[in-house]
Design an enzyme around this catalytic site. Structure first.
Site, PDB file in Angstrom:
ATOM      1  N   VAL A   4      74.419  39.038  14.533  1.00 43.50           N
ATOM      2  CA  VAL A   4      73.756  39.190  13.240  1.00 43.50           C
ATOM      3  C   VAL A   4      72.299  39.561  13.444  1.00 43.50           C
ATOM      4  CG1 VAL A   4      72.968  37.911  11.200  1.00 43.50           C
ATOM      5  CG2 VAL A   4      75.323  37.629  12.026  1.00 43.50           C
ATOM      6  N   HIS A  50      36.127  34.744  18.338  1.00 44.60           N
ATOM      7  CA  HIS A  50      35.605  34.984  16.994  1.00 44.60           C
ATOM      8  C   HIS A  50      35.394  36.476  16.784  1.00 44.60           C
ATOM      9  CE1 HIS A  50      33.329  34.298  13.330  1.00 44.60           C
ATOM     10  NE2 HIS A  50      32.463  35.204  13.772  1.00 44.60           N
ATOM     11  N   ALA A  98      67.518  32.289  15.365  1.00 46.86           N
ATOM     12  CA  ALA A  98      67.814  32.978  16.619  1.00 46.86           C
ATOM     13  C   ALA A  98      67.189  32.254  17.814  1.00 46.86           C
ATOM     14  CB  ALA A  98      67.299  34.415  16.546  1.00 46.86           C
ATOM     15  N   ASP A 103      74.246  29.224  15.422  1.00 51.42           N
ATOM     16  CA  ASP A 103      74.481  28.900  14.016  1.00 51.42           C
ATOM     17  C   ASP A 103      75.730  28.026  13.837  1.00 51.42           C
ATOM     18  OD1 ASP A 103      72.320  30.488  13.445  1.00 51.42           O
ATOM     19  OD2 ASP A 103      73.388  31.899  12.144  1.00 51.42           O
ATOM     20  N   ARG A 152      74.122  30.426   4.490  1.00 52.27           N
ATOM     21  CA  ARG A 152      75.135  30.988   5.378  1.00 52.27           C
ATOM     22  C   ARG A 152      76.075  29.876   5.824  1.00 52.27           C
ATOM     23  NH1 ARG A 152      74.325  36.012   7.165  1.00 52.27           N
ATOM     24  NH2 ARG A 152      75.409  35.641   9.140  1.00 52.27           N
TER      25      ARG A 152
HETATM   26  P1  FAD Z   1      75.390  35.512  15.463  1.00 52.14           P
HETATM   27  O1  FAD Z   1      74.165  36.290  15.622  1.00 52.14           O
HETATM   28  O2  FAD Z   1      75.947  35.282  14.109  1.00 52.14           O
HETATM   29  O3  FAD Z   1      76.474  36.222  16.363  1.00 52.14           O
HETATM   30  C1  FAD Z   1      77.805  35.843  16.363  1.00 52.14           C
HETATM   31  C2  FAD Z   1      78.621  36.984  16.913  1.00 52.14           C
HETATM   32  O4  FAD Z   1      79.942  36.516  17.121  1.00 52.14           O
HETATM   33  C3  FAD Z   1      78.728  38.162  15.952  1.00 52.14           C
HETATM   34  O5  FAD Z   1      78.381  39.343  16.605  1.00 52.14           O
HETATM   35  C4  FAD Z   1      80.204  38.158  15.544  1.00 52.14           C
HETATM   36  O6  FAD Z   1      80.711  39.462  15.328  1.00 52.14           O
HETATM   37  C5  FAD Z   1      80.852  37.521  16.747  1.00 52.14           C
HETATM   38  N1  FAD Z   1      82.123  36.863  16.432  1.00 52.14           N
HETATM   39  C6  FAD Z   1      82.353  35.876  15.534  1.00 52.14           C
HETATM   40  N2  FAD Z   1      83.639  35.506  15.551  1.00 52.14           N
HETATM   41  C7  FAD Z   1      84.236  36.279  16.494  1.00 52.14           C
HETATM   42  C8  FAD Z   1      85.574  36.357  16.975  1.00 52.14           C
HETATM   43  N3  FAD Z   1      86.556  35.570  16.517  1.00 52.14           N
HETATM   44  N4  FAD Z   1      85.827  37.261  17.939  1.00 52.14           N
HETATM   45  C9  FAD Z   1      84.850  38.076  18.424  1.00 52.14           C
HETATM   46  N5  FAD Z   1      83.578  38.031  18.018  1.00 52.14           N
HETATM   47  C10 FAD Z   1      83.287  37.141  17.067  1.00 52.14           C
HETATM   48  N6  FAD Z   1      66.622  34.100  12.514  1.00 52.14           N
HETATM   49  C11 FAD Z   1      65.407  34.029  13.056  1.00 52.14           C
HETATM   50  O7  FAD Z   1      65.176  33.198  13.949  1.00 52.14           O
HETATM   51  N7  FAD Z   1      64.392  34.863  12.657  1.00 52.14           N
HETATM   52  C12 FAD Z   1      64.587  35.788  11.691  1.00 52.14           C
HETATM   53  O8  FAD Z   1      63.652  36.518  11.359  1.00 52.14           O
HETATM   54  C13 FAD Z   1      65.865  35.888  11.091  1.00 52.14           C
HETATM   55  N8  FAD Z   1      66.094  36.801  10.132  1.00 52.14           N
HETATM   56  C14 FAD Z   1      67.351  36.892   9.597  1.00 52.14           C
HETATM   57  C15 FAD Z   1      67.571  37.840   8.611  1.00 52.14           C
HETATM   58  C16 FAD Z   1      68.817  37.966   8.029  1.00 52.14           C
HETATM   59  C17 FAD Z   1      69.051  39.004   6.962  1.00 52.14           C
HETATM   60  C18 FAD Z   1      69.890  37.123   8.471  1.00 52.14           C
HETATM   61  C19 FAD Z   1      71.255  37.250   7.876  1.00 52.14           C
HETATM   62  C20 FAD Z   1      69.670  36.181   9.448  1.00 52.14           C
HETATM   63  C21 FAD Z   1      68.396  36.043  10.018  1.00 52.14           C
HETATM   64  N9  FAD Z   1      68.126  35.090  11.001  1.00 52.14           N
HETATM   65  C22 FAD Z   1      66.878  35.007  11.541  1.00 52.14           C
HETATM   66  C23 FAD Z   1      69.162  34.188  11.500  1.00 52.14           C
HETATM   67  C24 FAD Z   1      69.741  34.700  12.847  1.00 52.14           C
HETATM   68  O9  FAD Z   1      70.269  35.985  12.647  1.00 52.14           O
HETATM   69  C25 FAD Z   1      70.804  33.763  13.357  1.00 52.14           C
HETATM   70  O10 FAD Z   1      70.299  32.450  13.464  1.00 52.14           O
HETATM   71  C26 FAD Z   1      71.304  34.202  14.731  1.00 52.14           C
HETATM   72  O11 FAD Z   1      71.832  35.505  14.685  1.00 52.14           O
HETATM   73  C27 FAD Z   1      72.378  33.233  15.233  1.00 52.14           C
HETATM   74  O12 FAD Z   1      72.835  33.643  16.473  1.00 52.14           O
HETATM   75  P2  FAD Z   1      74.262  33.256  17.008  1.00 52.14           P
HETATM   76  O13 FAD Z   1      74.309  33.729  18.400  1.00 52.14           O
HETATM   77  O14 FAD Z   1      74.560  31.837  16.730  1.00 52.14           O
HETATM   78  O15 FAD Z   1      75.309  34.056  16.110  1.00 52.14           O
HETATM   79  P1  NAD Z   2      68.553  29.404   2.639  1.00 59.36           P
HETATM   80  O1  NAD Z   2      69.354  28.182   2.766  1.00 59.36           O
HETATM   81  O2  NAD Z   2      67.296  29.555   3.373  1.00 59.36           O
HETATM   82  O3  NAD Z   2      68.174  29.639   1.117  1.00 59.36           O
HETATM   83  C1  NAD Z   2      69.122  29.655   0.099  1.00 59.36           C
HETATM   84  C2  NAD Z   2      68.431  29.327  -1.204  1.00 59.36           C
HETATM   85  O4  NAD Z   2      69.345  29.535  -2.271  1.00 59.36           O
HETATM   86  C3  NAD Z   2      67.976  27.879  -1.281  1.00 59.36           C
HETATM   87  O5  NAD Z   2      66.658  27.855  -1.738  1.00 59.36           O
HETATM   88  C4  NAD Z   2      68.945  27.254  -2.284  1.00 59.36           C
HETATM   89  O6  NAD Z   2      68.381  26.207  -3.016  1.00 59.36           O
HETATM   90  C5  NAD Z   2      69.282  28.439  -3.157  1.00 59.36           C
HETATM   91  N1  NAD Z   2      70.578  28.415  -3.827  1.00 59.36           N
HETATM   92  C6  NAD Z   2      71.768  28.010  -3.323  1.00 59.36           C
HETATM   93  N2  NAD Z   2      72.744  28.207  -4.214  1.00 59.36           N
HETATM   94  C7  NAD Z   2      72.177  28.757  -5.305  1.00 59.36           C
HETATM   95  C8  NAD Z   2      72.674  29.198  -6.553  1.00 59.36           C
HETATM   96  N3  NAD Z   2      73.968  29.131  -6.859  1.00 59.36           N
HETATM   97  N4  NAD Z   2      71.798  29.707  -7.442  1.00 59.36           N
HETATM   98  C9  NAD Z   2      70.472  29.796  -7.157  1.00 59.36           C
HETATM   99  N5  NAD Z   2      69.958  29.405  -5.986  1.00 59.36           N
HETATM  100  C10 NAD Z   2      70.795  28.887  -5.068  1.00 59.36           C
HETATM  101  O7  NAD Z   2      69.571  30.584   2.947  1.00 59.36           O
HETATM  102  P2  NAD Z   2      69.350  32.149   3.117  1.00 59.36           P
HETATM  103  O8  NAD Z   2      68.034  32.576   2.608  1.00 59.36           O
HETATM  104  O9  NAD Z   2      70.591  32.776   2.587  1.00 59.36           O
HETATM  105  O10 NAD Z   2      69.318  32.306   4.684  1.00 59.36           O
HETATM  106  C11 NAD Z   2      70.421  31.872   5.495  1.00 59.36           C
HETATM  107  C12 NAD Z   2      69.974  31.454   6.865  1.00 59.36           C
HETATM  108  O11 NAD Z   2      69.468  32.551   7.593  1.00 59.36           O
HETATM  109  C13 NAD Z   2      68.891  30.410   6.801  1.00 59.36           C
HETATM  110  O12 NAD Z   2      69.449  29.195   7.269  1.00 59.36           O
HETATM  111  C14 NAD Z   2      67.808  30.877   7.688  1.00 59.36           C
HETATM  112  O13 NAD Z   2      67.582  29.924   8.713  1.00 59.36           O
HETATM  113  C15 NAD Z   2      68.321  32.171   8.319  1.00 59.36           C
HETATM  114  N6  NAD Z   2      67.269  33.171   8.181  1.00 59.36           N
HETATM  115  C16 NAD Z   2      66.089  33.003   8.825  1.00 59.36           C
HETATM  116  C17 NAD Z   2      65.067  33.927   8.663  1.00 59.36           C
HETATM  117  C18 NAD Z   2      63.780  33.725   9.368  1.00 59.36           C
HETATM  118  O14 NAD Z   2      63.710  32.903  10.256  1.00 59.36           O
HETATM  119  N7  NAD Z   2      62.724  34.454   9.014  1.00 59.36           N
HETATM  120  C19 NAD Z   2      65.240  35.025   7.846  1.00 59.36           C
HETATM  121  C20 NAD Z   2      66.426  35.157   7.190  1.00 59.36           C
HETATM  122  C21 NAD Z   2      67.433  34.228   7.372  1.00 59.36           C
END
Ligand code: FAD
Ligand code: NAD
Length: 469
Positions: A44, A447, A323, A315, A275
């Site tokens: 992801v 500074h 991440a 996750d 998520r």
């Molecule tokens: P993932 O990155 O979810 O990877 C899991 C992998 O497993 C995937 O590629 C999937 O295809 C694969 N997989 C799953 N099941 C199977 C299966 N049965 N067979 C084969 N493959 C499989 N975190 C931050 O720290 N900073 C950020 O700025 C940030 N921004 C984000 C922005 C968005 C829009 C989103 C959605 C998330 C963001 N996150 C951020 C969260 C971050 O992406 C996740 O915490 C991180 O990717 C988790 O890593 P992971 O290795 O646990 O799993």
């Molecule tokens: P989140 O849990 O951060 O936020 C979800 C928000 O939606 C919360 O404020 C919650 O109260 C609200 N909510 C839940 N159900 C609702 C409803 N029915 N109506 C209105 N509001 C509602 O989740 P996210 O923003 O989807 O992100 C998912 C995960 O991805 C997070 O756990 C975060 O750690 C990770 N992520 C991290 C970053 C980063 O580190 N910069 C960026 C993007 C995502």
């Protein structure tokens, strides 16, 4: 047995957790198979998360900074946005470079990548089904589950491509006229920031009484103020009561404190309400691995599941879903398998929302201290008194340090302002090293920098501050 491939370590999923675990295990001399269902490595974070969102947030920052330089005598006019070029920069120059780099690094380390969806068949075997239906049976001595998470769906939402999750929003199919963001958490506010800069009228609906519920309110206030100015509306303590897809738009009804009375029509809706882990889709039961009702897998400090040779990271093991937590856990799991005596012992994990301004926090928050009845001391330095913040015309920030009342050690920090995410690192190190206010206040900071505000906050606490600006 009937295995097509065997290995010492099978890693399921190639996100930050999975690729880090696979590479570390290979570097420690183990034979590794990495299983991934998608055509590129990186999970992801690299493909549809951290990295593409930060690329688009950079674009947003360039646009909004240009918009706001008028009062110091510069004007650039309305930006001309070429969406095809923007998408291609994000996909090829940013994401593609990183995921391609991972494939090369896997090859260089002798990590075998098996493409397809993995399902455990036993405690020592996984069946991987490729896109063309071909099944590869991988036998393993140890496994690391790093299968990650997926976006939570809005209950009862119609199946319509205009109702998107973060992946849909990052695809940037068009610049909608009017967009509703459901969920005022990190994803909702980061993507809202991108679409607002591109010209969309963005509204945010959040059912809790504030945005990003985990962070202290004094950090949220400057962000909310700015968003209220730029966005169409921020509706906290409000819920969506119905969503209906019609040919000319998505019709939405609201209820709660800030609900508009009339039905609203949006061109697109982003659902960002959290998520959920992928624990239920991997055949864990065939390996005897316990998965809870939500899909999380419980682990100990060595990242071991209830099955001693099967580990889980990232996750899928729980909050925070970040991440940098996944990569840290990954190293622990790989090293434990290689026989090292290590555990996950990080005392704090930083959080950053890459909004404008950024919000960054780590360790104990003030809100937590209050609810848990912990005695703290705090010092908050307002950026309006920072020469650097003034000179870049971004004074709406603050740097707050939280200290243990007895030892004066730093136990928490919160920063709001431009580049807060980068500035937080010093506080994270201070906490890990057990530094106190003296250590930070007596360290000479260059500074004029924003990093000085960390030193100034420590001096405020010590009562030694003289050099405002
Ligand atoms: P993932 O990155 O979810 O990877 C899991 C992998 O497993 C995937 O590629 C999937 O295809 C694969 N997989 C799953 N099941 C199977 C299966 N049965 N067979 C084969 N493959 C499989 N975190 C931050 O720290 N900073 C950020 O700025 C940030 N921004 C984000 C922005 C968005 C829009 C989103 C959605 C998330 C963001 N996150 C951020 C969260 C971050 O992406 C996740 O915490 C991180 O990717 C988790 O890593 P992971 O290795 O646990 O799993
Ligand atoms: P989140 O849990 O951060 O936020 C979800 C928000 O939606 C919360 O404020 C919650 O109260 C609200 N909510 C839940 N159900 C609702 C409803 N029915 N109506 C209105 N509001 C509602 O989740 P996210 O923003 O989807 O992100 C998912 C995960 O991805 C997070 O756990 C975060 O750690 C990770 N992520 C991290 C970053 C980063 O580190 N910069 C960026 C993007 C995502």
């Amino acid at each position: 047995g009937n295995n097509d491939v065997t290995c010492q370590v099978m890693v399921l999923g190639s996100g930050p957790g999975g690729y880090t675990a696979a590479f570390r295990a290979a570097d420690l001399g183990l034979k590794v198979v990495l299983v991934e269902r998608y055509p590129t490595l990186g999970g992801v974070c690299l493909n549809v998360g951290c990295i593409p969102s930060k690329a688009l947030l950079h674009t947003a920052k360039v646009i909004t900074e240009a918009e706001e330089t008028e009062h110091h005598g510069l004007s650039f006019g309305k930006p001309d946005i070429d969406l095809d070029k923007l998408r291609s920069w994000k996909a090829n120059d940013v994401v593609g470079k990183l995921t391609g780099g991972l494939a090369q690094m896997a090859k260089a380390r002798g990590v075998t990548v098996v493409s397809g969806t993995g399902q455990f068949t036993s405690p020592n075997q996984i069946a991987v089904t490729a896109a063309d239906g071909k099944i590869t049976l991988v036998g393993f001595d140890n496994a690391i589950i790093a299968a990650g998470s997926q976006a939570t769906k809005f209950p009862g939402a119609p199946d319509d491509e205009r109702i998107m999750d973060s992946t849909g929003a990052l695809a940037l199919a068009d610049i909608p006229g009017r967009m509703l963001v459901i969920g005022g958490g990190i994803i909702g506010l980061e993507m809202g920031t991108v679409y607002d800069a591109l010209g969309t009228k963005v509204s945010v609906v959040e059912f809790m009484d504030g945005l990003i519920p985990g962070a202290d309110r004094d950090l949220i206030r400057p962000l909310q103020k700015r968003m209220e100015k730029r966005f169409e509306s921020i509706m906290v303590s409000t819920k969506v009561s119905s969503l209906e897809a019609k040919a000319d738009g998505i019709y939405v009804d609201f209820e709660g404190a800030n609900a508009p009375k009339e039905t609203q029509k949006y061109d697109r809706v982003l659902v960002s309400i959290g998520r959920r882990p992928n624990g239920k889709n991997i055949g864990a039961e065939n390996a005897g691995v316990a998965v809870d009702e939500r899909g999380f897998i419980a682990v100990d400090k060595q990242m071991r599941t209830n099955v001693p040779h099967i580990f889980a990271i990232g996750d899928i093991v729980g909050q925070p879903m970040l991440a940098h937590k996944a990569t840290h856990e990954a190293k622990v799991a790989a090293e434990v398998i290689a026989g090292h005596k290590v555990e996950f012992v990080a005392s704090v994990i930083p959080s950053v929302a890459y909004t404008d301004p950024e919000i960054a926090w780590v360790g104990l928050t003030e809100t937590e201290a209050k609810t848990k009845g912990i005695d703290i001391e705090k010092a908050s330095f307002p950026w309006a008194a920072s020469g650097r913040a003034l000179s870049i015309a971004r004074t709406e920030g603050a740097t707050k340090l939280i200290f243990d009342k007895e030892t004066h050690r730093v136990i928490g920090a919160g920063i709001v302002g431009i580049n807060a995410g980068e500035l937080l690192a010093e506080a994270v190190l201070a906490i890990e090293m057990g530094a106190d206010a003296h250590d930070l206040g007596l360290t000479i900071h260059a500074h004029p920098t924003l990093s000085e505000t960390v030193c100034f906050a420590a001096e405020l606490k010590e009562g030694t501050i003289t050099d405002m600006l």
